[in-house]
Each structure stands twice: as structure tokens, then as C-alpha cells.
Design an enzyme around this catalytic site. Structure first.
Site, PDB file in Angstrom:
ATOM      1  N   THR A 178      -4.278  -9.921  -2.133  1.00  0.00           N
ATOM      2  CA  THR A 178      -2.990 -10.736  -1.779  1.00  0.00           C
ATOM      3  C   THR A 178      -2.846 -11.873  -1.327  1.00  0.00           C
ATOM      4  OG1 THR A 178      -1.737  -8.262  -1.288  1.00  0.00           O
ATOM      5  CG2 THR A 178      -0.783 -10.472  -0.465  1.00  0.00           C
ATOM      6  N   ASP A 233       0.745 -11.837  -7.486  1.00  0.00           N
ATOM      7  CA  ASP A 233      -0.627 -12.115  -6.778  1.00  0.00           C
ATOM      8  C   ASP A 233      -1.825 -11.405  -7.184  1.00  0.00           C
ATOM      9  OD1 ASP A 233       0.428  -9.826  -5.915  1.00  0.00           O
ATOM     10  OD2 ASP A 233      -0.282 -10.266  -3.684  1.00  0.00           O
TER      11      ASP A 233
END
Length: 536
Positions: A72, A328
Site C-alpha cells: 500500500t 496502489d
């Protein structure tokens, strides 16, 4: 001849027209955590609201988080910086740094590790680890009156896209939106927190399952009596865990983003503003329930609806705004289900590959005192700093041999090998594993060894006690994400060839007619579907 001359003049003028198009008054950037290119492909035919609008714009279905560490924090650090993690310094959600002045040597990407009393689990949120500037900072450099607002479900998403100079930056912590300690809470945030409290106090009935979701509603056992695949987001009043795992959580984020847009009158002044939104639930569902059950199907439809409502609210303001949506990283479904669906295979990682477990065995063999290795089952593996040079060499040689011999391991590289790798050239889908790893390598914090699992090996040992699925490797299912651009009046197109998420920031900079003031890795993507060039 007159007709040919007219056509020639039109073609000659097209680039000038593209380049003189006025900048939008508001740029909206949406990141959907773990929204893989595979999920996008699976559901794009079912989208009717927000995603349907984006599909009428510039569609890049093969965007790449081109680096190897598909987590992330690294992924979000690429979206609005134009820089890969090797440049942003964000090599993971966390990493080891034996120089930090505290007992806990793990550093969270979103923290300031120099704060006294902090740990990687209990920390002061800060963008300090982000080594580069963001689009919002470029906008403020060009026009100090530009405003930057970042709202997300996760601190790391809000931070890595917002950067170091935000006007408002908020994320959900527990059951409230929070920010830096010195930030005053505006009424719209207080309202959002009251709304969450009201939502939580009310039980939720099961969501209706659309017909096309029904085939995905199948109980999958992961052991210990635990099954996933059939939940429809019903929950008891006050169940915060279930709330965080449901579309309600994203709805709260989009509601606050909408209130910031309208309450601050973003895009209604003389300057262009930036509104950043990080939607986290797709990732939470992917980890806890997998990517191919009824839960994800319901989430995709709910997200489509939330985006539609968000865009409708922006439409009502009359502001000329542009949107880009991406992710992401991608993700891999749980192996218990991938093994059933088309016999695609998949397995869970061997516990013996954990650096702590392997380190004990190596220490015993070499007559050393554990710990000698730090890290997980793959990725960055660190030699303990207390080892002598000779001990370190012996430990790393033994670890390399053990990892290399294991059937679940595809490759093992030393940090020296990764550091010596030339910067990749060519499309990201043609890079080698070593080239991918080199773009998430940062010399000050990367491991002594970088270990790559075989494809479809899930680096989670026990799905009964925690997450059932994850991402993090450099395989295509984790690297590929959609990149979708939209602006009212633009001519839609689709470009199936690979591009990178680091291309987003320079593309938006060109749209805004502002310079990119630093060296970056990305390039501008031409959003003019004709002979013009929006990058010139």
C-alpha cells in the site's frame, strides 16, 4: 486541393488547440486500494454509475505499479510523485532501520521514528519518510493559492498522495477521522464523525445480492471452521470490525470528500485545487475475505454507486473538474479458492521460510546466538547488525543457499546485485524480476537479501487467525492496475498497452500547464485521442 489544405491546416492546428485547453479548476485523484486490473476487467461490464463515467474517458487497463514491492505505502507513493519507490524512499509498509533511537527497529512508512516513546505500531503520523515532492506541492509552487485536500481510509494513503504541504489531511483511525495533532477539526469533519457514530449504532441488514453476484456466493473453507465467500455485510449495532470491512467505510470517506469539495468551494476560486480520495475497503475485503467471493462483488457495485454519487455532487457545483482513478497495487485471491476455480493452483507459504525460524536454524548450525536474521518469509531479509563481518557473510551465504533450495522460492538476490542493476528501459511488462526489485530498492533501508516467492504462493501461513489473502510480490496480478482519466467533453479512448502509475503526476502537471520541478521516473500520457498532444 482546397479540401486537402483545410485538412492539413486542421491537423497542424490540433496540437496547439490541445496545448491551449484551459486547465481544470479542480483535479480529483481517487485511489482504490487493491483494485487490480483483474478486478477491473471482471466487473467493468457491470458498472453503471461512477465507473461507467470513467470508462467514457481515457482508459488505460494495463497500468503498472512497476516496482517489485507491491504494498500500500510504496504504491501510493508513486501516484502523485511521478517517482518509483527507489526514489520516494518508501520501500514497503514498513522496513527495518537499526539506526533508529529506540528498541523497536521496525519503521512504519507513515511515522516519524524519532518521536520519543513511539513504536512501529503506536506512532506519530508524519510524511517524513517520503523523500520526494508531490503534485500538490508542484501546484503550490506554481500558485501558492492552490489548495490540497487529502481524505482516505488509511493514513498511509492520505499521506503518500497528499505529501508535505496539505491544507486538509484526514484519515480514519478507529471510528473517527483524525489528522495531525496541530490541525484544528473543521465542522465538516466533526459532522463526518457524528455520521460514523450514527451508522455504527444501527444494525445493518444483509445487502441484496445481484443476480450476477450469485454464482460468486460460495462458502470456501480455510480451516478451523472458518469460511469466506457468502457474507452480505449484515452486522450488529456497534460492530466496528464489520463496519471497517463493509462498503459503509468507503461511503464515509466519499461523504467527507464531498463535504470538503462543497464546503471549501474547491475549484471555485481563481486557482486550481486538488482533492485526493483514498478508498480502502476493497483492500480490507481482499485481505480478510478474498477477491472473488460475493463480498467483493457487492463491494464493486457499492463502490460504483459511491463514485456516481460523488461525481453527481461535484457536477452540481458547476466546477470544471478532471478525475483520475487508479490503485496502489493488485491482489491475489486465497489459494483455497484459486485451487478450485479452474484448477489454477496456489498454496500457502511454508512457515520454515520465515526469517526468524530460518535464522534460529542457521544460528544453531553456525554456533551463533539468535537472532541472526530479521524480516518475513520473502522480500527484504536483514542480517542482524551485531554480527561480525565474518559471521554476517556466513549467515547470508547459508540463508541464500536455504532459500534457493526451497521449491517455493523463485529467486534470491543480494542487495549488491540489486543496487548494481541498471535502471530499466522499455515497457514495465517486459522487466525482469531483478529490474522490478531495483525500483523498490533504497540503499539506506532495503534488506541484505531480497527473496522472491514463486507465483501464486500466498505469504500467509495461518488464514484461520488472520488474513486469508494478500499481495506484495512482483507478479503481474499484483503489479497491474487500471488508470482511468475523465474530464467533461474529452473524447474517450482506450490504450491497452502498458503504462505506469508514475505517469499520472506528469500527465496532470501537463493538464495544469505547470512544470515538473524535480527529476522523476514517469512520463506524460497524451490524453488527446486525435493527432493533438496534450503533453506539449
Amino acid at each position: 486541393m482546397k479540401q486537402l489544405l483545410a485538412v492539413a491546416l486542421a491537423l497542424t492546428a490540433a496540437p496547439a488547440l490541445a496545448q491551449t485547453a484551459p486547465p481544470p479548476k479542480l483535479v480529483v485523484v481517487v485511489s482504490v486500494d487493491q483494485f487490480s486490473a483483474d478486478l477491473f476487467a471482471e466487473y467493468r461490464g457491470q458498472f453503471r454509475e461512477g465507473f461507467a463515467r470513467l470508462l467514457s474517458g481515457g482508459v488505460f487497463p494495463s497500468g503498472y505499479q512497476s516496482h517489485g514491492a507491491t504494498e500500500t505505502c510504496p504504491g501510493h507513493s508513486t501516484i502523485l510523485t511521478g517517482a518509483r519507490p527507489a526514489r520516494t524512499g518508501i520501500i514497503g509498509n514498513d522496513w527495518m532501520d537499526f539506526s533508529v533511537p529506540r528498541e523497536d527497529k521496525t519503521v512504519n512508512c507513515s511515522e516519524d521514528p524519532t518521536v520519543p516513546g513511539s513504536t512501529s505500531k503506536s506512532y506519530t503520523v508524519s510524511p517524513k519518510n517520503l523523500k520526494v515532492s508531490t503534485l500538490g506541492e508542484w501546484m503550490k509552487l506554481a500558485d501558492p493559492a492552490s489548495r490540497v485536500v487529502s481524505v482516505a481510509g488509511k493514513d498511509r494513503a492520505a499521506l503518500m498522495m497528499g505529501g508535505h504541504k496539505t491544507d486538509e489531511l484526514w484519515w480514519i483511525s478507529g471510528k473517527t477521522f483524525t489528522s495531525f495533532a496541530d490541525r484544528a477539526m473543521p465542522e465538516m469533519v466533526a459532522k463526518a464523525n457524528r455520521s460514523i457514530e450514527t451508522r455504527l449504532a444501527t444494525a445493518r441488514e444483509p445487502m441484496e445480492l445481484p443476480a450476477f453476484c450469485q454464482a460468486r456466493s460460495r462458502a470456501i473453507s480455510v480451516g478451523g471452521g472458518k469460511t469466506v465467500g457468502t457474507w452480505r455485510f449484515d452486522r450488529a449495532a456497534g460492530d466496528l470490525t464489520a463496519f471497517r470491512l463493509s462498503p459503509e467505510y468507503d461511503e464515509a470517506v466519499f461523504d467527507l470528500a464531498t463535504d470538503f469539495a462543497t464546503g471549501m468551494k474547491l475549484g471555485q476560486g481563481a486557482s486550481t485545487d486538488l482533492l485526493i480520495v483514498g478508498a480502502s475497503v476493497t483492500d480490507y475485503i481482499g485481505h480478510q475475505l478474498g477477491t472473488r467471493g460475493s463480498e467483493m462483488c457487492l463491494q464493486m457495485m457499492a463502490l460504483d454507486h459511491s463514485l456516481g454519487q460523488f461525481f453527481a455532487a461535484l457536477d452540481k457545483t458547476g466546477v470544471d473538474y478532471s478525475v483520475v482513478l487508479t490503485a496502489d497495487h493488485g491482489g491475489l485471491d486465497l489459494p483455497e479458492r484459486t485451487s478450485e476455480d479452474g484448477s489454477a493452483g496456489g498454496e500457502r507459504v511454508d512457515r520454515a521460510l520465515n526469517a526468524g525460524v530460518m535464522g534460529k536454524e542457521i544460528a544453531a548450525k553456525l554456533g551463533l546466538t539468535a537472532p541472526v536474521l530479521h524480516g518475513g518469509s520473502f522480500g527484504d531479509i536483514y542480517a542482524d547488525p551485531k554480527l561480525t563481518l565474518a559471521q554476517r557473510k556466513a549467515v547470508l551465504a547459508e540463508a541464500t543457499a536455504r532459500y534457493t533450495a526451497h521449491p517455493q522460492i523463485r529467486a534470491v538476490y543480494t542487495k549488491e546485485q540489486v543496487a548494481a542493476t541498471p535502471k530499466p528501459k522499455g515497457p514495465p511488462d517486459t522487466w525482469s524480476l531483478l529490474e522490478e526489485l531495483s525500483q523498490s530498492y533504497y540503499s539506506a533501508t532495503s534488506g541484505d537479501l531480497l527473496v522472491v516467492l514463486q507465483p501464486r504462493v500466498t505469504p500467509l501461513v495461518d488464514p484461520v487467525k488472520g488474513a486469508v489473502a494478500t499481495h506484495t510480490s512482483g507478479w503481474a496480478y499484483n503489479r497491474r492496475v487500471p488508470i482511468l482519466f475523465w474530464r467533461k467533453g474529452m473524447t474517450g479512448f482506450e490504450q491497452p498497452l502498458s503504462v505506469e502509475t508514475v505517469d499520472i503526476a506528469p500527465t496532470l502537471a501537463a493538464m495544469l500547464h505547470i512544470p515538473v520541478p524535480v527529476e522523476i521516473d514517469g512520463k506524460c500520457l497524451d490524453l488527446d485521442s486525435g493527432p493533438g498532444d496534450s503533453c506539449k
